[in-house]
Scaffold this active site. Structure first.
Site, PDB file in Angstrom:
ATOM      1  N   MET A   1       6.389  -1.200  -0.091  1.00  0.00           N
ATOM      2  CA  MET A   1       5.980  -0.718  -1.405  1.00  0.00           C
ATOM      3  C   MET A   1       4.720   0.124  -1.263  1.00  0.00           C
ATOM      4  SD  MET A   1       6.455  -4.264  -3.533  1.00  0.00           S
ATOM      5  CE  MET A   1       6.204  -5.296  -2.081  1.00  0.00           C
TER       6      MET A   1
ATOM      7  N   GLY B   1      -0.583  -2.131  -2.158  1.00  0.00           N
ATOM      8  CA  GLY B   1       0.390  -1.830  -1.112  1.00  0.00           C
ATOM      9  C   GLY B   1       0.818  -3.045  -0.325  1.00  0.00           C
ATOM     10  N   SER B   2       2.099  -3.194  -0.072  1.00  0.00           N
ATOM     11  CA  SER B   2       2.596  -4.429   0.508  1.00  0.00           C
ATOM     12  C   SER B   2       4.019  -4.262   1.007  1.00  0.00           C
ATOM     13  CB  SER B   2       2.514  -5.548  -0.526  1.00  0.00           C
ATOM     14  OG  SER B   2       2.899  -5.070  -1.804  1.00  0.00           O
ATOM     15  N   ARG B   3       4.614  -5.384   1.500  1.00  0.00           N
ATOM     16  CA  ARG B   3       5.941  -5.314   2.113  1.00  0.00           C
ATOM     17  C   ARG B   3       6.708  -6.603   1.861  1.00  0.00           C
ATOM     18  NH1 ARG B   3       5.799  -4.666   8.373  1.00  0.00           N
ATOM     19  NH2 ARG B   3       7.039  -6.535   8.649  1.00  0.00           N
TER      20      ARG B   3
END
Length: 217
Positions: free
Chosen positions: A98, A186-188
């Site tokens: 993301m 921001g991340s995953r």
């Protein structure tokens, strides 16, 4: 569309900071073109940041065999990997990254019962880096479907993320497409699937939470 219930405080802080910047410009600087330029930027930042915390209305792609995307973003990894925390077996891992402009609300990928949940504090490397999966702050959640398939997904904090929200607890019954939490900034998401799952995405694909089918079981 609504604001995530855990994010009102974060939005209030952002609005207060933007308002303070605008007030400081008009009270201290008093250069018209600069004042109005900074005001425009501050308003844009406030609107942009608000999007992070919105929970969009989603049309769920319904099928008990489908594994839906947990998040909006781009598929960055599709590979075989051993999941050593809970499943203890080789899996197919699909990772969705993301960026700053994606919605950051997360949704249950399948219908079933939560069989495992654990929060791991950690570092904050950029989420697209492979080592972020183990070293970054993250959660692990396993779900068993009514058909007996068990999958696991990780919410992984990124370089700027400082809070992960997850509603999981062992024994909780969940519905595919309902909100399961949010990652701020921001991340995953890593999803670990059985080796015999039929993967429906490839690296580079855009995934839409609740709508994009990651795999069928």
């Amino acid at each position: 569309m609504k604001i995530d219930k855990n994010s009102y405080g974060s939005i209030a802080i952002i609005y207060i900071c933007c308002a303070a910047v605008i007030a400081a410009m008009f009270l201290l600087v008093r250069i018209d073109w600069l004042d109005w330029t900074i005001t425009g930027v501050a308003i844009w930042v406030a609107v942009w940041q608000t999007k992070f915390f919105l929970v969009p209305n989603k049309k769920v792609t319904s099928c008990d065999k489908n594994v839906l995307s947990v998040a909006d973003g781009r598929v960055v990894i599709v590979e075989q990997e051993y999941e050593g925390e809970y499943l203890k077996r080789d899996c197919i891992k699909v990772s969705v990254y993301m960026n700053f402009f994606d919605y950051h609300a997360n949704f249950w990928p399948v219908k079933g019962t939560v069989t495992y949940y654990k929060y791991h504090p950690g570092k904050h490397f950029f989420a697209f880096k492979p080592k972020s999966s183990q070293d970054n702050e993250h959660t692990c959640t396993a779900i068993k479907t009514p058909e007996g398939h068990e999958i696991l997904f990780k919410q992984i904090a990124g370089g700027f993320a400082r809070r992960i929200v997850n509603y999981a607890k062992p024994g909780l019954s969940v519905e595919a497409g309902a909100q399961c939490g949010i990652i701020k900034f921001g991340s995953r998401i890593d999803i670990f699937l059985p080796l015999d799952a039929q993967i429906k995405v490839k690296v580079g694909d855009l995934a839409v939470s609740c709508e994009s089918v990651i795999a069928t079981l």
